[in-house]
Design a protein around this motif. Structure first.
Motif, PDB file in Angstrom:
ATOM      1  N   GLU A  32       0.861  -1.177   0.000  1.00  0.00           N
ATOM      2  CA  GLU A  32       0.000   0.000   0.000  1.00  0.00           C
ATOM      3  C   GLU A  32       0.904   1.236   0.000  1.00  0.00           C
ATOM      4  O   GLU A  32       1.748   1.397   0.882  1.00  0.00           O
ATOM      5  CB  GLU A  32      -0.877  -0.003   1.240  1.00  0.00           C
ATOM      6  N   VAL A  33       0.716   2.092  -1.001  1.00  0.00           N
ATOM      7  CA  VAL A  33       1.577   3.263  -1.158  1.00  0.00           C
ATOM      8  C   VAL A  33       0.719   4.521  -1.229  1.00  0.00           C
ATOM      9  O   VAL A  33      -0.299   4.554  -1.917  1.00  0.00           O
ATOM     10  CB  VAL A  33       2.436   3.163  -2.439  1.00  0.00           C
ATOM     11  N   THR A  34       1.156   5.532  -0.524  1.00  0.00           N
ATOM     12  CA  THR A  34       0.584   6.862  -0.652  1.00  0.00           C
ATOM     13  C   THR A  34       1.623   7.712  -1.367  1.00  0.00           C
ATOM     14  O   THR A  34       2.799   7.703  -0.984  1.00  0.00           O
ATOM     15  CB  THR A  34       0.274   7.471   0.734  1.00  0.00           C
ATOM     16  N   TYR A  35       1.182   8.422  -2.392  1.00  0.00           N
ATOM     17  CA  TYR A  35       2.089   9.266  -3.169  1.00  0.00           C
ATOM     18  C   TYR A  35       1.840  10.725  -2.814  1.00  0.00           C
ATOM     19  O   TYR A  35       0.691  11.159  -2.707  1.00  0.00           O
ATOM     20  CB  TYR A  35       1.871   9.048  -4.667  1.00  0.00           C
ATOM     21  N   ARG A  36       2.920  11.450  -2.647  1.00  0.00           N
ATOM     22  CA  ARG A  36       2.850  12.895  -2.413  1.00  0.00           C
ATOM     23  C   ARG A  36       3.649  13.559  -3.531  1.00  0.00           C
ATOM     24  O   ARG A  36       4.866  13.413  -3.601  1.00  0.00           O
ATOM     25  CB  ARG A  36       3.436  13.234  -1.045  1.00  0.00           C
ATOM     26  N   VAL A  37       2.958  14.275  -4.403  1.00  0.00           N
ATOM     27  CA  VAL A  37       3.573  14.876  -5.585  1.00  0.00           C
ATOM     28  C   VAL A  37       3.965  16.317  -5.291  1.00  0.00           C
ATOM     29  O   VAL A  37       3.158  17.103  -4.788  1.00  0.00           O
ATOM     30  CB  VAL A  37       2.601  14.840  -6.789  1.00  0.00           C
ATOM     31  N   LEU A  38       5.207  16.669  -5.620  1.00  0.00           N
ATOM     32  CA  LEU A  38       5.703  18.030  -5.481  1.00  0.00           C
ATOM     33  C   LEU A  38       6.124  18.547  -6.848  1.00  0.00           C
ATOM     34  O   LEU A  38       6.861  17.863  -7.568  1.00  0.00           O
ATOM     35  CB  LEU A  38       6.917  18.075  -4.544  1.00  0.00           C
ATOM     36  N   VAL A  39       5.645  19.730  -7.204  1.00  0.00           N
ATOM     37  CA  VAL A  39       6.041  20.372  -8.469  1.00  0.00           C
ATOM     38  C   VAL A  39       6.479  21.789  -8.141  1.00  0.00           C
ATOM     39  O   VAL A  39       5.693  22.573  -7.614  1.00  0.00           O
ATOM     40  CB  VAL A  39       4.882  20.407  -9.488  1.00  0.00           C
ATOM     41  N   PRO A  40       7.735  22.129  -8.435  1.00  0.00           N
ATOM     42  CA  PRO A  40       8.188  23.491  -8.157  1.00  0.00           C
ATOM     43  C   PRO A  40       7.661  24.489  -9.175  1.00  0.00           C
ATOM     44  O   PRO A  40       7.536  24.176 -10.356  1.00  0.00           O
ATOM     45  CB  PRO A  40       9.707  23.400  -8.215  1.00  0.00           C
ATOM     46  N   ALA A  41       7.362  25.679  -8.690  1.00  0.00           N
ATOM     47  CA  ALA A  41       7.017  26.793  -9.574  1.00  0.00           C
ATOM     48  C   ALA A  41       8.337  27.317 -10.124  1.00  0.00           C
ATOM     49  O   ALA A  41       9.177  27.792  -9.368  1.00  0.00           O
ATOM     50  CB  ALA A  41       6.274  27.875  -8.801  1.00  0.00           C
ATOM     51  N   ASP A  42       8.550  27.194 -11.403  1.00  0.00           N
ATOM     52  CA  ASP A  42       9.825  27.566 -12.028  1.00  0.00           C
ATOM     53  C   ASP A  42       9.895  29.078 -12.201  1.00  0.00           C
ATOM     54  O   ASP A  42       9.749  29.598 -13.300  1.00  0.00           O
ATOM     55  CB  ASP A  42       9.969  26.843 -13.363  1.00  0.00           C
ATOM     56  N   THR A  43      10.121  29.789 -11.098  1.00  0.00           N
ATOM     57  CA  THR A  43      10.136  31.249 -11.136  1.00  0.00           C
ATOM     58  C   THR A  43      11.529  31.812 -11.387  1.00  0.00           C
ATOM     59  O   THR A  43      11.672  32.982 -11.709  1.00  0.00           O
ATOM     60  CB  THR A  43       9.619  31.836  -9.813  1.00  0.00           C
ATOM     61  N   GLU A  44      12.558  30.988 -11.230  1.00  0.00           N
ATOM     62  CA  GLU A  44      13.926  31.441 -11.438  1.00  0.00           C
ATOM     63  C   GLU A  44      14.595  30.599 -12.517  1.00  0.00           C
ATOM     64  O   GLU A  44      15.650  30.019 -12.319  1.00  0.00           O
ATOM     65  CB  GLU A  44      14.708  31.357 -10.132  1.00  0.00           C
ATOM     66  N   HIS A  45      13.968  30.546 -13.656  1.00  0.00           N
ATOM     67  CA  HIS A  45      14.425  29.746 -14.784  1.00  0.00           C
ATOM     68  C   HIS A  45      15.852  30.125 -15.174  1.00  0.00           C
ATOM     69  O   HIS A  45      16.149  31.278 -15.416  1.00  0.00           O
ATOM     70  CB  HIS A  45      13.462  29.966 -15.956  1.00  0.00           C
TER      71      HIS A  45
END
Length: 163
Positions: A32-45
């Motif tokens: 049994e797996v719980t996934y926590r997704v993180l996506v950075p806001a690319d503000t300093e490209h």
């Protein structure tokens, strides 16, 4: 199902593709797996790094686009990251998995560290190839391995290739 539940923190720079979700969910088929997704806001490209990445992959048109393009506003970057979180979480949930997600700051390592401290058992980093960062081990996965001391898998987006 195993009695042991895991929390896998997924750090991605774009919405997860079907192939990404398949690879990630196949890592622990009987747990049994719980996934926590993180996506950075690319503000300093980083334009220079992006141009070098494209040139290293012989993507001349994309390199030119980086040079003449503009950085997104912080609001646009956050909005785009939010859409990628929603899409990724929905893709994971479509497999029957439990998933949540959030947008992080441009440098996702503090949020990744907090997620691991809050019970993350392992990390999966999903990125496109980045010639400069991957070569000099300054990519997210390398930094996470050094700082977090949990298993870290680096997948290249949309493929089965390991970073």
């Amino acid at each position: 199902m195993s009695d042991t539940a895991l929390t896998v923190v997924v750090l991605t720079e774009d919405a997860l593709t079907t192939a990404d979700v398949t690879h990630i969910t196949s890592l622990h088929p009987d747990t049994e797996v719980t996934y926590r997704v993180l996506v950075p806001a690319d503000t300093e490209h980083n334009v220079v790094s992006s141009v070098l990445d494209h040139l290293g992959m012989l993507e001349l048109r994309e390199a030119w686009s980086e040079l003449v393009g503009r950085e997104p506003s912080p609001e646009a970057a956050t909005r785009s990251a939010g859409e990628q979180v929603v899409e990724s979480v929905e893709a994971l949930r479509a497999t029957g998995a439990t998933a949540t997600g959030e947008v992080t700051q441009d440098d996702p390592l503090p949020a990744l560290s907090a997620a691991v401290a809050a019970g993350g058992d392992e990390v999966v980093v999903v990125t496109y190839p980045h010639a400069v960062e991957d070569t000099f081990h300054t990519d997210w996965a390398s930094r996470a391995r050094e700082e977090l001391h949990v298993p870290v898998l680096h997948l290249y987006a949309g493929t089965s290739e390991l970073g």
